[in-house]
Design a protein around this motif. Structure first.
Motif, PDB file in Angstrom:
ATOM      1  N   TYR A 205       1.497  22.720  28.035  1.00 21.21           N
ATOM      2  CA  TYR A 205       3.090  22.632  28.113  1.00 21.21           C
ATOM      3  C   TYR A 205       3.814  22.050  27.063  1.00 21.21           C
ATOM      4  N   THR A 206       3.046  20.962  26.208  1.00 25.42           N
ATOM      5  CA  THR A 206       3.798  20.029  25.493  1.00 25.42           C
ATOM      6  C   THR A 206       4.457  20.551  24.232  1.00 25.42           C
ATOM      7  N   ALA A 207       5.320  19.800  23.782  1.00 19.36           N
ATOM      8  CA  ALA A 207       5.949  20.045  22.543  1.00 19.36           C
ATOM      9  C   ALA A 207       6.420  18.782  21.731  1.00 19.36           C
ATOM     10  N   GLU A 208       6.740  18.801  20.431  1.00 16.43           N
ATOM     11  CA  GLU A 208       7.112  17.579  19.834  1.00 16.43           C
ATOM     12  C   GLU A 208       7.837  17.987  18.514  1.00 16.43           C
ATOM     13  N   LEU A 209       8.745  17.049  18.035  1.00 14.58           N
ATOM     14  CA  LEU A 209       9.561  17.312  17.037  1.00 14.58           C
ATOM     15  C   LEU A 209       9.128  16.201  15.680  1.00 14.58           C
ATOM     16  N   TYR A 210       9.199  16.987  14.429  1.00 14.55           N
ATOM     17  CA  TYR A 210       9.168  16.013  13.253  1.00 14.55           C
ATOM     18  C   TYR A 210      10.261  15.944  12.559  1.00 14.55           C
ATOM     19  N   ASP A 211      10.530  14.602  12.513  1.00  8.98           N
ATOM     20  CA  ASP A 211      11.718  14.289  11.716  1.00  8.98           C
ATOM     21  C   ASP A 211      11.325  13.842  10.328  1.00  8.98           C
ATOM     22  N   ARG A 212      11.702  14.605   9.121  1.00  5.27           N
ATOM     23  CA  ARG A 212      11.354  14.267   7.874  1.00  5.27           C
ATOM     24  C   ARG A 212      12.041  13.244   7.399  1.00  5.27           C
TER      25      ARG A 212
END
Length: 228
Positions: free
Chosen positions: A75-82
């Motif tokens: 289910y999971t998701a995540e975001l990368y902040d450059r």
């Protein structure tokens, strides 16, 4: 690279660098700098991921979703902040998935389609909105599929084709209209194909190539859809 990996993803960032995420012996991500030809380690994902999807968003972030293995992590998701090189967890999908697809629509949202939900192939699709960081279910697909291909057409619709459904390999194809959130079946491919590729030609036609059409037979054939 700093670590060997397989079933990983690669995303081009706005600054031209390439972000490679998982599947490595540990959940490290790294960046390739074309100007120097060097790789540098960056932030680690919160959950080690394989067979996931990665989408370079219009706001510069990278969204990764799902992983191979435990249902809870599909289910999971995540975001990368450059700007800071850090991954943060974001809203979870409504349906667990693996071997799905993710497509960035012209409105900036991400369309995720099908994939394995537990031991069955799913009919669902959902949208990630970068402005709210939430997932919402969208129109149900006509055919369940995993190991398929998805491509955003010039006019903004999304074509999905092939893959594997709950009865075996499939040659079906359908179109998603972001304005109506409705899926429409179109003509079938000549061959069932799983783990195929699709490409938009200069003419606007879609070329599909290769893939499996049985558990042992890999195709060398290609075909073009000229009716969309």
């Amino acid at each position: 690279m700093n670590d060997p990996r397989v079933s990983h993803t690669a995303s081009i960032l706005p600054n031209g660098k390439v972000l490679v995420a998982d599947c490595s012996s540990i959940n490290i991500s790294e960046l390739f700098d074309p100007s120097s030809g060097l790789w540098t380690i960056t932030g680690s994902t919160n959950i080690p991921r394989c067979c996931h999807t990665a989408s370079a968003l219009t706001n510069g972030e990278v969204l990764v979703a799902s992983r191979y293995g435990e249902i809870v992590n599909r289910y999971t998701a995540e975001l990368y902040d450059r700007s800071i090189g850090i991954w943060t967890k974001t809203g979870s999908m409504n349906v667990p998935r693996e071997y799905h697809t993710a497509s960035i629509l012209n409105n900036g949202k991400v369309l995720v389609t099908d994939g394995f939900n537990a031991d069955a192939v799913d009919f669902t699709a959902e949208l990630f909105d970068p402005s709210t960081r939430l997932w919402t279910l969208t129109g149900q697909m006509n055919n369940a599929r995993a190991f398929h291909t998805a491509i955003v057409l010039t006019a903004g619709k999304v074509l999905v084709a092939g893959g594997e459904d709950n009865n075996g390999f499939t040659n079906s194809a359908e179109l998603y209209d972001p304005e109506t959130e409705v899926w429409t079946e179109i003509g079938n491919m000549n061959f069932a194909r799983r783990q195929l590729t699709s490409s938009i030609l200069m003419s606007g036609q879609v070329l599909v190539t290769g893939g499996y059409n049985s558990n042992v037979n890999i195709l060398s054939s290609a075909e073009i859809n000229s009716s969309i």
